[in-house]
Design a protein around this motif. Structure first.
Motif, PDB file in Angstrom:
ATOM      1  N   THR A   7       0.847  -1.186   0.000  1.00  0.00           N
ATOM      2  CA  THR A   7       0.000   0.000   0.000  1.00  0.00           C
ATOM      3  C   THR A   7       0.882   1.236   0.000  1.00  0.00           C
ATOM      4  O   THR A   7       1.917   1.268   0.663  1.00  0.00           O
ATOM      5  CB  THR A   7      -0.962   0.021   1.208  1.00  0.00           C
ATOM      6  OG1 THR A   7      -1.730   1.215   1.158  1.00  0.00           O
ATOM      7  CG2 THR A   7      -0.244  -0.061   2.516  1.00  0.00           C
ATOM      8  N   ASP A  32     -13.659   0.157   6.689  1.00  0.00           N
ATOM      9  CA  ASP A  32     -12.825  -1.014   6.419  1.00  0.00           C
ATOM     10  C   ASP A  32     -12.176  -0.862   5.050  1.00  0.00           C
ATOM     11  O   ASP A  32     -12.793  -0.395   4.094  1.00  0.00           O
ATOM     12  CB  ASP A  32     -13.650  -2.302   6.460  1.00  0.00           C
ATOM     13  CG  ASP A  32     -14.037  -2.690   7.879  1.00  0.00           C
ATOM     14  OD1 ASP A  32     -13.357  -2.226   8.816  1.00  0.00           O
ATOM     15  OD2 ASP A  32     -15.003  -3.450   8.047  1.00  0.00           O
ATOM     16  N   ALA A  34      -9.594  -2.877   2.108  1.00  0.00           N
ATOM     17  CA  ALA A  34      -8.966  -4.117   1.646  1.00  0.00           C
ATOM     18  C   ALA A  34      -7.560  -3.783   1.161  1.00  0.00           C
ATOM     19  O   ALA A  34      -7.372  -2.878   0.351  1.00  0.00           O
ATOM     20  CB  ALA A  34      -9.780  -4.733   0.520  1.00  0.00           C
ATOM     21  N   GLU A  36      -3.824  -4.969  -0.623  1.00  0.00           N
ATOM     22  CA  GLU A  36      -3.366  -5.871  -1.682  1.00  0.00           C
ATOM     23  C   GLU A  36      -2.307  -6.830  -1.151  1.00  0.00           C
ATOM     24  O   GLU A  36      -1.208  -6.409  -0.782  1.00  0.00           O
ATOM     25  CB  GLU A  36      -2.778  -5.042  -2.827  1.00  0.00           C
ATOM     26  CG  GLU A  36      -2.238  -5.868  -3.957  1.00  0.00           C
ATOM     27  CD  GLU A  36      -1.538  -5.032  -5.009  1.00  0.00           C
ATOM     28  OE1 GLU A  36      -0.907  -5.639  -5.886  1.00  0.00           O
ATOM     29  OE2 GLU A  36      -1.596  -3.798  -4.941  1.00  0.00           O
ATOM     30  N   LYS A  56      -7.586 -12.604   1.462  1.00  0.00           N
ATOM     31  CA  LYS A  56      -8.217 -11.322   1.790  1.00  0.00           C
ATOM     32  C   LYS A  56      -7.547 -10.753   3.039  1.00  0.00           C
ATOM     33  O   LYS A  56      -7.464 -11.414   4.064  1.00  0.00           O
ATOM     34  CB  LYS A  56      -9.708 -11.507   2.067  1.00  0.00           C
ATOM     35  CG  LYS A  56     -10.481 -12.175   0.945  1.00  0.00           C
ATOM     36  CD  LYS A  56     -11.021 -11.139   0.007  1.00  0.00           C
ATOM     37  CE  LYS A  56     -11.977 -11.743  -0.981  1.00  0.00           C
ATOM     38  NZ  LYS A  56     -11.345 -12.322  -2.135  1.00  0.00           N
ATOM     39  N   VAL A  57      -7.067  -9.527   2.946  1.00  0.00           N
ATOM     40  CA  VAL A  57      -6.494  -8.818   4.090  1.00  0.00           C
ATOM     41  C   VAL A  57      -7.325  -7.552   4.269  1.00  0.00           C
ATOM     42  O   VAL A  57      -7.353  -6.693   3.384  1.00  0.00           O
ATOM     43  CB  VAL A  57      -5.016  -8.456   3.865  1.00  0.00           C
ATOM     44  CG1 VAL A  57      -4.463  -7.703   5.056  1.00  0.00           C
ATOM     45  CG2 VAL A  57      -4.198  -9.705   3.598  1.00  0.00           C
ATOM     46  N   THR A  58      -8.034  -7.459   5.403  1.00  0.00           N
ATOM     47  CA  THR A  58      -8.857  -6.285   5.672  1.00  0.00           C
ATOM     48  C   THR A  58      -8.310  -5.546   6.877  1.00  0.00           C
ATOM     49  O   THR A  58      -7.775  -6.152   7.812  1.00  0.00           O
ATOM     50  CB  THR A  58     -10.322  -6.675   5.918  1.00  0.00           C
ATOM     51  OG1 THR A  58     -10.385  -7.587   7.000  1.00  0.00           O
ATOM     52  CG2 THR A  58     -10.931  -7.309   4.686  1.00  0.00           C
ATOM     53  N   LYS A  60      -9.011  -1.818   9.427  1.00  0.00           N
ATOM     54  CA  LYS A  60      -9.929  -0.761   9.839  1.00  0.00           C
ATOM     55  C   LYS A  60      -9.120   0.533   9.978  1.00  0.00           C
ATOM     56  O   LYS A  60      -8.065   0.553  10.617  1.00  0.00           O
ATOM     57  CB  LYS A  60     -10.577  -1.120  11.170  1.00  0.00           C
ATOM     58  CG  LYS A  60     -11.545  -0.100  11.681  1.00  0.00           C
ATOM     59  CD  LYS A  60     -12.129  -0.543  13.003  1.00  0.00           C
ATOM     60  CE  LYS A  60     -13.037   0.534  13.551  1.00  0.00           C
ATOM     61  NZ  LYS A  60     -13.566   0.156  14.869  1.00  0.00           N
ATOM     62  N   ASP A  98      -8.432  -8.736   9.798  1.00  0.00           N
ATOM     63  CA  ASP A  98      -8.594 -10.117   9.360  1.00  0.00           C
ATOM     64  C   ASP A  98      -7.631 -10.439   8.216  1.00  0.00           C
ATOM     65  O   ASP A  98      -7.421  -9.623   7.314  1.00  0.00           O
ATOM     66  CB  ASP A  98     -10.037 -10.348   8.896  1.00  0.00           C
ATOM     67  CG  ASP A  98     -10.316 -11.810   8.616  1.00  0.00           C
ATOM     68  OD1 ASP A  98      -9.760 -12.675   9.323  1.00  0.00           O
ATOM     69  OD2 ASP A  98     -11.095 -12.101   7.680  1.00  0.00           O
TER      70      ASP A  98
END
Length: 185
Positions: A7, A32, A34, A36, A56-58, A60, A98
């Motif tokens: 990012t 939230d 997302a 990469e 998936k990497v989330t 906040k 997550d």
């Protein structure tokens, strides 16, 4: 279990619950986001494109602080040039909520089934194209460059310099050394 995400032009190693500062993200506080993924690691390692599609990497967004002030000073000696400037980077503080890898069993089967046919046909076609193109270009460049050098440089230099040198010095006789008298006068 951890992941490496990209990012803001940088890469970060993240785990669930970790907080970090990244370049400013276009999201409000509390939203939230997302991220990469570039690599996922648990019992297995996933870093191919087909496998990373299911990772998936989330995170906040907590808040949007600014970094500490950096002083930028430009100076040129003996010219009276001095400039002082400052910079504060816009940042975003996020918390990773997550990291999940969905369809663990389906992804390798689908990538192996779909990947087997294109990989077998792609390498066969790729070397043919590369081998057909590679010899043609260097041969053309190699033949073109010496022709230009031979035509341009020796004709211009050979006509101007050797004629002047040949007229000034006789070609066959070496120059005689002058001897100093022994008496010191």
């Amino acid at each position: 279990m951890y992941a490496i995400v990209k990012t803001g032009g940088k890469q970060y190693r993240v785990e669930r619950g970790q907080r970090l500062l990244v370049e400013r993200l276009a999201a409000d506080a509390g939203a939230d986001v997302a991220l990469e993924p570039i690599l996922y690691r648990s019992e297995e390692v996933v870093f191919d494109k087909a496998g990373l599609e299911s990772v998936k990497v989330t995170a906040k967004v907590i808040d949007h602080p600014r970094g500490e002030k950096l002083r930028v000073f430009k100076f040129k000696p003996k010219r009276g040039y001095k400039r002082r400037n400052g910079h504060r980077q816009d940042l975003t503080r996020i918390e990773v909520t997550d990291i999940s890898h969905g369809a663990r069993k389906q992804a390798p089967k689908s990538s192996a089934g779909a990947g087997a046919e294109p990989t077998s046909s792609a390498p066969a076609s790729a070397p043919v194209k590369a081998s057909a193109k590679a010899p043609a270009k260097p041969a053309a460049k190699a033949s073109a460059k010496p022709a230009r050098k031979a035509a341009a440089k020796p004709a211009g230099k050979a006509a101007a310099k050797p004629a002047g040198k040949a007229a000034a010095k006789p070609a066959g006789k070496p120059a005689a050394k002058k001897e100093k008298p022994e008496d010191g006068s």
